[in-house]
Structures are given as structure tokens and as C-alpha cells.
Design a protein around this motif. Structure first.
Motif, PDB file in Angstrom:
ATOM      1  N   ARG A  55     -14.193 -11.333  12.342  1.00 29.06           N
ATOM      2  CA  ARG A  55     -14.093 -12.319  13.428  1.00 29.06           C
ATOM      3  C   ARG A  55     -14.508 -11.714  14.767  1.00 29.06           C
ATOM      4  O   ARG A  55     -15.186 -12.358  15.566  1.00 29.06           O
ATOM      5  CB  ARG A  55     -12.667 -12.863  13.510  1.00 29.06           C
ATOM      6  CG  ARG A  55     -12.350 -13.822  12.394  1.00 29.06           C
ATOM      7  CD  ARG A  55     -11.021 -14.524  12.624  1.00 29.06           C
ATOM      8  NE  ARG A  55     -10.779 -15.442  11.537  1.00 29.06           N
ATOM      9  CZ  ARG A  55      -9.949 -15.229  10.529  1.00 29.06           C
ATOM     10  NH1 ARG A  55      -9.248 -14.115  10.487  1.00 29.06           N
ATOM     11  NH2 ARG A  55      -9.804 -16.114   9.585  1.00 29.06           N
ATOM     12  N   THR A  56     -14.102 -10.482  15.003  1.00 28.77           N
ATOM     13  CA  THR A  56     -14.476  -9.804  16.246  1.00 28.77           C
ATOM     14  C   THR A  56     -15.986  -9.651  16.337  1.00 28.77           C
ATOM     15  O   THR A  56     -16.582  -9.882  17.401  1.00 28.77           O
ATOM     16  CB  THR A  56     -13.789  -8.426  16.325  1.00 28.77           C
ATOM     17  OG1 THR A  56     -12.373  -8.615  16.285  1.00 28.77           O
ATOM     18  CG2 THR A  56     -14.183  -7.679  17.586  1.00 28.77           C
ATOM     19  N   MET A  57     -16.633  -9.300  15.232  1.00 30.51           N
ATOM     20  CA  MET A  57     -18.086  -9.147  15.226  1.00 30.51           C
ATOM     21  C   MET A  57     -18.763 -10.494  15.472  1.00 30.51           C
ATOM     22  O   MET A  57     -19.739 -10.584  16.224  1.00 30.51           O
ATOM     23  CB  MET A  57     -18.560  -8.537  13.911  1.00 30.51           C
ATOM     24  CG  MET A  57     -20.057  -8.336  13.842  1.00 30.51           C
ATOM     25  SD  MET A  57     -20.737  -7.271  15.136  1.00 30.51           S
ATOM     26  CE  MET A  57     -20.176  -5.692  14.608  1.00 30.51           C
ATOM     27  N   ALA A  58     -18.256 -11.561  14.862  1.00 28.05           N
ATOM     28  CA  ALA A  58     -18.835 -12.890  15.057  1.00 28.05           C
ATOM     29  C   ALA A  58     -18.725 -13.319  16.516  1.00 28.05           C
ATOM     30  O   ALA A  58     -19.688 -13.837  17.098  1.00 28.05           O
ATOM     31  CB  ALA A  58     -18.147 -13.905  14.145  1.00 28.05           C
ATOM     32  N   GLN A 144     -15.954 -18.683   2.370  1.00 28.40           N
ATOM     33  CA  GLN A 144     -16.827 -18.897   3.527  1.00 28.40           C
ATOM     34  C   GLN A 144     -15.994 -19.108   4.788  1.00 28.40           C
ATOM     35  O   GLN A 144     -15.109 -19.950   4.818  1.00 28.40           O
ATOM     36  CB  GLN A 144     -17.715 -20.121   3.276  1.00 28.40           C
ATOM     37  CG  GLN A 144     -18.761 -20.356   4.332  1.00 28.40           C
ATOM     38  CD  GLN A 144     -19.903 -19.363   4.280  1.00 28.40           C
ATOM     39  OE1 GLN A 144     -20.080 -18.678   3.292  1.00 28.40           O
ATOM     40  NE2 GLN A 144     -20.662 -19.266   5.347  1.00 28.40           N
ATOM     41  N   GLU A 145     -16.269 -18.312   5.827  1.00 27.42           N
ATOM     42  CA  GLU A 145     -15.572 -18.426   7.104  1.00 27.42           C
ATOM     43  C   GLU A 145     -16.608 -18.633   8.195  1.00 27.42           C
ATOM     44  O   GLU A 145     -17.761 -18.234   8.047  1.00 27.42           O
ATOM     45  CB  GLU A 145     -14.760 -17.164   7.395  1.00 27.42           C
ATOM     46  CG  GLU A 145     -13.661 -16.901   6.381  1.00 27.42           C
ATOM     47  CD  GLU A 145     -12.830 -15.677   6.737  1.00 27.42           C
ATOM     48  OE1 GLU A 145     -12.411 -15.580   7.904  1.00 27.42           O
ATOM     49  OE2 GLU A 145     -12.625 -14.840   5.858  1.00 27.42           O
ATOM     50  N   GLN A 146     -16.180 -19.273   9.288  1.00 27.36           N
ATOM     51  CA  GLN A 146     -17.110 -19.458  10.403  1.00 27.36           C
ATOM     52  C   GLN A 146     -16.368 -19.588  11.718  1.00 27.36           C
ATOM     53  O   GLN A 146     -15.202 -19.947  11.753  1.00 27.36           O
ATOM     54  CB  GLN A 146     -18.000 -20.675  10.192  1.00 27.36           C
ATOM     55  CG  GLN A 146     -17.337 -22.007  10.433  1.00 27.36           C
ATOM     56  CD  GLN A 146     -18.319 -23.158  10.311  1.00 27.36           C
ATOM     57  OE1 GLN A 146     -19.368 -23.025   9.700  1.00 27.36           O
ATOM     58  NE2 GLN A 146     -17.986 -24.284  10.886  1.00 27.36           N
ATOM     59  N   ILE A 147     -17.100 -19.248  12.774  1.00 25.00           N
ATOM     60  CA  ILE A 147     -16.617 -19.430  14.137  1.00 25.00           C
ATOM     61  C   ILE A 147     -17.725 -20.154  14.890  1.00 25.00           C
ATOM     62  O   ILE A 147     -18.897 -19.778  14.794  1.00 25.00           O
ATOM     63  CB  ILE A 147     -16.290 -18.085  14.819  1.00 25.00           C
ATOM     64  CG1 ILE A 147     -15.075 -17.451  14.150  1.00 25.00           C
ATOM     65  CG2 ILE A 147     -16.038 -18.278  16.300  1.00 25.00           C
ATOM     66  CD1 ILE A 147     -14.650 -16.135  14.749  1.00 25.00           C
ATOM     67  N   ALA A 148     -17.359 -21.202  15.601  1.00 21.59           N
ATOM     68  CA  ALA A 148     -18.325 -21.964  16.388  1.00 21.59           C
ATOM     69  C   ALA A 148     -17.856 -22.012  17.833  1.00 21.59           C
ATOM     70  O   ALA A 148     -16.671 -22.207  18.096  1.00 21.59           O
ATOM     71  CB  ALA A 148     -18.472 -23.375  15.829  1.00 21.59           C
TER      72      ALA A 148
END
Length: 172
Positions: A55-58, A144-148
Motif C-alpha cells: 500500500r505504501t508503494m502504491a 486483487q487490491e487497489q488504491i485510487a
């Protein structure tokens, strides 16, 4: 009297000889259960840290792209709003490179889209703003995970440079 006392201790120790082995077996059993629980906790902490690192990298990828867009002054609806900068592409490539135990790559997928103005002009903060939405997705421990994130930037039509830093974070 002393002799009888010594003889009494010898008898007591003689009768206790088998209990010492049982005590050792019980102690080893308790120790092995405790170490198994500790190992399970360490595995769980490692998985949690790994998910946090992803998450930090995203978020770092998104912030770098938004920082790059803030320095630019593109016209409204220009296709360059959705181009990934070289600096951000280098971050993505290094994150996707196999590394760590088992040479696991993160396989970050990045999409950048312009936020449409919509039919209602009252929803547009200013005609000199361009909305950009960036989504980073990857295969994490839980699938599958995502950050928008979304941000609005002043365009070349506006007489101001720099972003508003309106950020909407959606973690899935």
C-alpha cells in the motif's frame, strides 16, 4: 539420629527418580507449544507488514505522478494528463522487478484517467481545472487490491499553477 535422617533423604530421592523424566517431558511439551504460537504470530506479522509495504508503494506511485502533474501546465482535456511520467515509470519498474525471498514481483498495474466534467456545470469546481484519477492495483495476500486517488489541477487556461490537493482515497 543423623544417620536415620540421611537414610530418609536417600529413600525419598530413590522414590522420586522417575518423576524427573516426566518433569522434563512436560517442560519440553509446554515449551514447544509456546514456540509454535510464537512462530504463528511472526508469520502473521510478516504478512501484515508485506501488505502495508504494498500500500505504501502504491501511494508513493500516485503521489509521484500527482507531483509531476502539478509541475506541468497542460491545457484542459489534453492527453498528457493521462501519461505516466518517466520518474513514476521508474518507480513502477523497480517495484515490479523480482526481488526479495522467492524473487516475487508485485505486478503493479497503473491507470490514469481524466475525470469528465459531467453534464452539470455546477459540479465542476472551476473551468480552469482538470480532474485526474489514478488507480494502482496489484495481487496482494488477499487477492486483487487497489488504491485510487483523485486530484484537480489548474490547467494552462487558468492563470494559476499548482494543484488543489483534493484527494479521495478508496482502499479496496
Amino acid at each position: 539420629m543423623i544417620r536415620k535422617y540421611r537414610r530418609g533423604i536417600g529413600c525419598i530421592l530413590k522414590n522420586q527418580r522417575g518423576w524427573a523424566y516426566i518433569d522434563v517431558i512436560v517442560a519440553i511439551t509446554i515449551l514447544s507449544i509456546a514456540l509454535t504460537a510464537l512462530a504463528g504470530t511472526l508469520i502473521m506479522l510478516t504478512k501484515t507488514r508485506s501488505a502495508s509495504d504494498h500500500r505504501t508503494m502504491a501511494i508513493r506511485i500516485i503521489q509521484s505522478q500527482f507531483n509531476d502533474l502539478q509541475r506541468k501546465n497542460h491545457p484542459k482535456n489534453d492527453t498528457r494528463w493521462t501519461e505516466i511520467s518517466t520518474e513514476v515509470q521508474n518507480i513502477i519498474d523497480s517495484a515490479n522487478a523480482p526481488s526479495g525471498p522467492g524473487n516475487v514481483s508485485l505486478n503493479f498495474l497503473v491507470s490514469v484517467t481524466r475525470i469528465p466534467d459531467g453534464d452539470d456545470p455546477s459540479q465542476i469546481p472551476s473551468p480552469g481545472l482538470q480532474g485526474v484519477r489514478m488507480t494502482v492495483s496489484w495481487n496482494g495476500n488477499n487477492g486483487q487490491e487497489q488504491i485510487a486517488m483523485s486530484d484537480y489541477f489548474f490547467t494552462s487556461e487558468a492563470n494559476f499553477s499548482g494543484g488543489l490537493n483534493y484527494v479521495s482515497i478508496k482502499v479496496q
